[in-house]
Motif scaffolding. Structure first.
Motif, mmCIF file in Angstrom:
data_model
loop_
_atom_site.group_PDB
_atom_site.id
_atom_site.type_symbol
_atom_site.label_atom_id
_atom_site.label_comp_id
_atom_site.label_asym_id
_atom_site.label_seq_id
_atom_site.Cartn_x
_atom_site.Cartn_y
_atom_site.Cartn_z
ATOM 1 N N LEU A 1 0.819 -1.218 0.000
ATOM 2 C CA LEU A 1 0.000 0.000 0.000
ATOM 3 C C LEU A 1 0.846 1.258 0.000
ATOM 4 N N GLY B 1 7.894 -0.588 5.857
ATOM 5 C CA GLY B 1 7.580 -1.147 7.174
ATOM 6 C C GLY B 1 6.224 -1.834 7.193
ATOM 7 N N LEU B 2 5.247 -1.204 6.525
ATOM 8 C CA LEU B 2 3.894 -1.774 6.497
ATOM 9 C C LEU B 2 3.907 -3.134 5.788
ATOM 10 N N ASP C 1 5.174 -5.740 8.099
ATOM 11 C CA ASP C 1 4.151 -6.145 9.070
ATOM 12 C C ASP C 1 3.141 -7.095 8.426
ATOM 13 N N ILE C 2 2.744 -6.769 7.200
ATOM 14 C CA ILE C 2 1.754 -7.613 6.529
ATOM 15 C C ILE C 2 2.356 -8.980 6.202
ATOM 16 N N ALA D 1 4.479 -10.482 8.052
ATOM 17 C CA ALA D 1 4.455 -11.206 9.324
ATOM 18 C C ALA D 1 3.050 -11.733 9.616
ATOM 19 N N ILE D 2 2.019 -10.923 9.318
ATOM 20 C CA ILE D 2 0.639 -11.353 9.556
ATOM 21 C C ILE D 2 0.307 -12.559 8.674
ATOM 22 N N GLN E 1 1.908 -15.596 10.191
ATOM 23 C CA GLN E 1 1.180 -16.035 11.391
ATOM 24 C C GLN E 1 -0.065 -16.817 11.001
ATOM 25 N N TYR F 1 -8.965 -11.533 4.315
ATOM 26 C CA TYR F 1 -8.613 -10.723 5.499
ATOM 27 C C TYR F 1 -7.992 -9.391 5.052
ATOM 28 N N ARG G 1 -9.633 -5.210 4.877
ATOM 29 C CA ARG G 1 -9.003 -4.029 5.451
ATOM 30 C C ARG G 1 -8.610 -2.979 4.423
ATOM 31 N N TYR G 2 -8.109 -3.441 3.269
ATOM 32 C CA TYR G 2 -7.551 -2.490 2.306
ATOM 33 C C TYR G 2 -8.312 -2.426 0.986
#
Lengths: 157, 193
Positions: A49, A62-63, A66-67, A69-70, A73, A87, A91-92
């Motif tokens: 994004l 950075g974002l 994080d994504i 990593a999600i 997981q 998912y 959100r986006y």
């Protein structure tokens, strides 16, 4: 021949270049190679994004990290590719999908090949029709009965 | 017959020559309009629509800044008054431009709650003491995961939530006077705030 060899060499060289992933920290990767491959496949179909022309897997933002990593997981938690993608879309929005879905907003995008084909067919149709008409218009005018009689007389003599 | 044909094909040729020029002029006009709107701050080609518009904010529970009261999703799902939620960080350059705008809005009595994004509390404190604190409450999202649940893609981002908890508007980037006058203020009037 030499040129062919060069092209083949270039092709082999290009094939060997692995897709550039931005994962710089090995601890980001999952230990299980099958799960890691799934996570990479999911992330490479999602748009970053921040950079917007890079995938989540390729981006250094950075974002995106994080994504990534999600995604990992959720892969480990046993969620399906579809669930993870849903998912992210929740959100986006569908903008996060690098391959846009067929929806009202993208009708023109997905329909453009059909539109181009129809446009081309219409142009070809009218061009052919005009050509045929012009050919008919420039055809020799048939002889009058008088001229016909003259011609026959000449041929007979 | 053939004279008529050639006249027709002359016209066709003229159309064929003119069409690209018309297309080019239209594209140029569109381009100029886009640049003007970009310069005015009304159009950002990178801005994304928020998926939260028309919905309530997701569940979350974030701690407050340095022992202050935190913020939960439940509170914002039924705030009882129209309010703004602003995601910010001390390391974020556009947040410097955003700060005076938020201070100005807070002076009008509009409640604004802040959520810090990936920011160390000590840095946030210093930022607030330097640039003013318009926030009624400040929560800390150090890992930035709540922000992802909101669909945040950068800081600052400002959300307008009505009394019943519905998100009406999201602005990504520093607020400008123009955005406040042309977008936010009419919305606030409509919501009766």
């Amino acid at each position: 021949m030499r040129r062919l060899c060069f092209a083949a060499g270039l092709a082999i060289l290009l094939l060997q270049v692995a897709p550039a992933f931005a994962v710089s920290d090995p601890s980001e990767l999952l230990a299980n190679p099958a799960l890691e491959a799934r996570a990479e496949a999911i992330g490479s179909h999602l748009r970053c994004l921040v950079c917007q022309n890079e995938s989540i897997e390729a981006s250094d933002a950075g974002l995106a990290k994080d994504i990534r990593a999600i995604i990992r997981q959720q892969v480990v938690a046993g969620r399906s590719d579809k669930q993870i993608t849903a998912y992210m879309v929740q959100r986006y929005g569908t903008f996060i999908l690098l391959r846009p879905p067929f929806e009202p907003l993208t009708v023109l995008l997905w329909g453009s090949p059909v539109i181009a084909l129809l446009l081309g067919a219409a142009i070809a149709f009218f061009a052919f029709r005009r050509q045929r008409r012009e050919a008919a218009a420039s055809a020799p005018i048939p002889l009058s009965p008088d001229e016909q009689a003259k011609l026959e007389a000449l041929l007979r003599s | 017959m053939s004279a008529q044909m050639s006249q027709k094909s002359m016209l066709g040729r003229r159309v064929m020559l003119g069409a690209p020029l018309v297309v080019l002029a239209a594209a140029g006009g569109g381009w100029a309009l886009m640049l003007r709107r970009m310069a005015g701050g009304n159009f950002d080609p990178h801005s994304l629509p928020s998926q939260l518009i028309g919905k309530k904010v997701p569940d979350f529970d974030l701690p407050g800044l340095n022992g202050g009261a935190g913020i939960t999703g439940a509170e914002l799902q039924k705030p009882g008054r129209t309010m703004l939620v602003n995601f910010f960080a001390s390391w974020c350059i556009p947040c410097l431009e955003d700060a005076p705008m938020l201070n100005q809005l807070a002076k009008t009595g509009l409640p604004i709650w802040g959520i810090t994004y990936k920011d160390k509390p000590a840095d946030t404190e210093q930022f607030l003491s330097q640039h003013g604190n318009p926030f009624g409450r400040i929560a800390v999202d150090l890992p930035g995961r709540v922000a992802i649940n909101w669909g945040l893609y950068g800081v600052p981002e400002t959300y307008l939530i009505d009394a019943s908890g519905i998100v009406h508007w999201r602005y990504a980037g520093a607020l400008t006077q123009r955005v406040i006058d042309e977008d936010l203020t009419p919305l606030l009037h409509r919501l009766g705030a």
